[in-house]
Write a protein that holds these residues in place. Sequence first.
Motif, PDB file in Angstrom:
ATOM      1  N   THR A  32       0.808  -1.225   0.000  1.00 48.97           N
ATOM      2  CA  THR A  32       0.000   0.000   0.000  1.00 48.97           C
ATOM      3  C   THR A  32       0.840   1.273   0.000  1.00 48.97           C
ATOM      4  O   THR A  32       0.285   2.367  -0.062  1.00 48.97           O
ATOM      5  N   LYS A  33       2.176   1.133   0.095  1.00 43.39           N
ATOM      6  CA  LYS A  33       3.089   2.291   0.155  1.00 43.39           C
ATOM      7  C   LYS A  33       2.736   3.244   1.292  1.00 43.39           C
ATOM      8  O   LYS A  33       2.740   4.471   1.139  1.00 43.39           O
ATOM      9  N   GLU A  34       2.446   2.693   2.466  1.00 36.79           N
ATOM     10  CA  GLU A  34       2.077   3.519   3.615  1.00 36.79           C
ATOM     11  C   GLU A  34       3.243   4.387   4.079  1.00 36.79           C
ATOM     12  O   GLU A  34       3.033   5.481   4.614  1.00 36.79           O
ATOM     13  N   ASP A  35       4.471   3.904   3.884  1.00 37.43           N
ATOM     14  CA  ASP A  35       5.643   4.664   4.335  1.00 37.43           C
ATOM     15  C   ASP A  35       6.129   5.659   3.289  1.00 37.43           C
ATOM     16  O   ASP A  35       7.114   6.367   3.513  1.00 37.43           O
ATOM     17  N   TYR A  36       5.476   5.693   2.145  1.00 33.98           N
ATOM     18  CA  TYR A  36       5.926   6.590   1.073  1.00 33.98           C
ATOM     19  C   TYR A  36       5.371   7.998   1.296  1.00 33.98           C
ATOM     20  O   TYR A  36       4.201   8.165   1.640  1.00 33.98           O
ATOM     21  N   ASP A  42      10.275  15.512  -4.234  1.00 29.33           N
ATOM     22  CA  ASP A  42      11.250  14.753  -5.012  1.00 29.33           C
ATOM     23  C   ASP A  42      10.656  13.484  -5.624  1.00 29.33           C
ATOM     24  O   ASP A  42      11.398  12.568  -6.002  1.00 29.33           O
ATOM     25  N   ILE A  43       9.348  13.399  -5.733  1.00 30.67           N
ATOM     26  CA  ILE A  43       8.719  12.212  -6.319  1.00 30.67           C
ATOM     27  C   ILE A  43       9.107  12.096  -7.785  1.00 30.67           C
ATOM     28  O   ILE A  43       9.029  13.075  -8.542  1.00 30.67           O
ATOM     29  N   ASN A  44       9.534  10.925  -8.179  1.00 29.16           N
ATOM     30  CA  ASN A  44       9.807  10.652  -9.583  1.00 29.16           C
ATOM     31  C   ASN A  44       9.519   9.194  -9.889  1.00 29.16           C
ATOM     32  O   ASN A  44       9.120   8.422  -9.011  1.00 29.16           O
ATOM     33  N   LEU A  45       9.718   8.821 -11.125  1.00 26.40           N
ATOM     34  CA  LEU A  45       9.397   7.461 -11.552  1.00 26.40           C
ATOM     35  C   LEU A  45      10.264   6.434 -10.845  1.00 26.40           C
ATOM     36  O   LEU A  45       9.797   5.363 -10.466  1.00 26.40           O
ATOM     37  N   ARG A  46      11.540   6.757 -10.617  1.00 20.06           N
ATOM     38  CA  ARG A  46      12.465   5.795 -10.035  1.00 20.06           C
ATOM     39  C   ARG A  46      12.105   5.444  -8.600  1.00 20.06           C
ATOM     40  O   ARG A  46      12.096   4.270  -8.227  1.00 20.06           O
ATOM     41  N   ASN A  47      11.797   6.428  -7.776  1.00 22.84           N
ATOM     42  CA  ASN A  47      11.517   6.104  -6.379  1.00 22.84           C
ATOM     43  C   ASN A  47      10.078   5.664  -6.143  1.00 22.84           C
ATOM     44  O   ASN A  47       9.762   5.125  -5.094  1.00 22.84           O
ATOM     45  N   LEU A 158      -1.272  10.375  -8.667  1.00 22.18           N
ATOM     46  CA  LEU A 158      -0.578   9.436  -7.781  1.00 22.18           C
ATOM     47  C   LEU A 158      -1.491   8.293  -7.344  1.00 22.18           C
ATOM     48  O   LEU A 158      -1.011   7.180  -7.085  1.00 22.18           O
ATOM     49  N   LYS A 159      -2.780   8.549  -7.285  1.00 19.51           N
ATOM     50  CA  LYS A 159      -3.723   7.463  -6.979  1.00 19.51           C
ATOM     51  C   LYS A 159      -3.698   6.416  -8.086  1.00 19.51           C
ATOM     52  O   LYS A 159      -3.720   5.203  -7.825  1.00 19.51           O
TER      53      LYS A 159
END
Length: 451
Positions: A32-36, A42-47, A158-159
Amino acid sequence: MIWYNLTTLCTFVSKTSYSKMALLLKIKKLFTKEDYDFDSPDINLRNFHPQLYIYLAAMGIFTNNRDSLLRFIWPSVCISLLFIAIVFEGMFLVHGVIVKDYAFATECSFYFLLIGMVFAVYGGVFYNRDEVFQLIDDMNNDFVFIRTMESKYRDRFLKGQLLIHKLCCIWYIFMTTIVFLYILLMLCSLVMQSLFKADIDVIRPLLFPMWLPADDPYRTPNYELFLFFQICLLAIVNQVFSGYIYMLFHVLLHYYCILDMIIKDFEVIFDGLDESVVCLLSKDPVRKQLQSTLNGRMKRIVNWHLAVFKGVKTVSSIFGPPLVYQVMVSAIFICLMAYQVAENLKKGQLDIIFVMLLTAAILQLWIPCYVGTLLRDKGYAVGNACWNSGWHETRLGTLIRADMVLVIQRSQQPLAIKFIGLPQLQLETFSSIISTAYTYFNMLRQYNPDS
């Protein structure tokens, strides 16, 4: 003493339970990417999607040091093993037909075609390496741009990306489960033979059936060598083929999200603008400012729309060859698997492995066809959103009427992967292939007099 032992046992059980709960919690957070940090600048495709870069690295596509010679090591090992495997399977297939062992020949045919599919994926990625880099850069630029937009756009995008991440996890879990069960059932059969048939001359099981013209593949040390080789081969096929299907639906769903952003832009294209300004002279600074604002909004829509068509065209170049191969042989895949399941059911057996392989064969075709249908319908929805944006209810529509007509005309072109010999990937294509597979299945059972 007894009380001490009971206390120790309870402590051990509680610690074990806590460790299991902690592991499950970590898996859930990963899913669920709760820690993201979704608010990070700095959000990008890689991270956000590191698994995409891992798959590309395994395929010999390094996105950092792009010309590193190390990128050839793993693909060279994989292709060498795959080449050996396809030669073996071709030999087994010919032998099965000669001795009229059609069950053996059918199973070998499936593995032969599957390995050929993996070669097609490698070929498409290697030959179109520059297009892969361009595609990744374009997708990353979408992340970089959208993360600077208002929260309603950012959250919506992002959803959709989170949904892609979850689908990726589900797909890999499903495929890894098939591989694990494949190996586990073989090992269970081997253990059962060792425990209860040690004094009987039995053939030890392998993952895939084998035959040698002048030797016994099931004797020691041939058996151990072939078993290790088959486990490695299974891992390679899972890595390449599972990743190929994942990357295909990832890219298509990414552009599905971009189309969703375009529709959102059309819903608010005239918001906050005073239509009375249209009555002013064209040289009036207020009208110029209004015209500039509308042009800026339309420019963003047009750029996104063109980017989607460009992205789908790039996907067509990269995955066109494996998709042609996939569509061509999927009917045979499904037919052969269904035949094996039917033959085992006739003997009063249910082969779990072949049932799961049949499910995977159907899913690997259904996924791109379903996503292709979603993308096509979303492309048409952009034209409808443009038409229903309220341009005819406000005088502001006269300022960008020509641009809107162009967008509507462009949206009438179906968004689909196009390649020589490839039908449009839609649910209609899936239905047609399933019908063809059923026809082949009936023909195969009629040809085999024992069926």
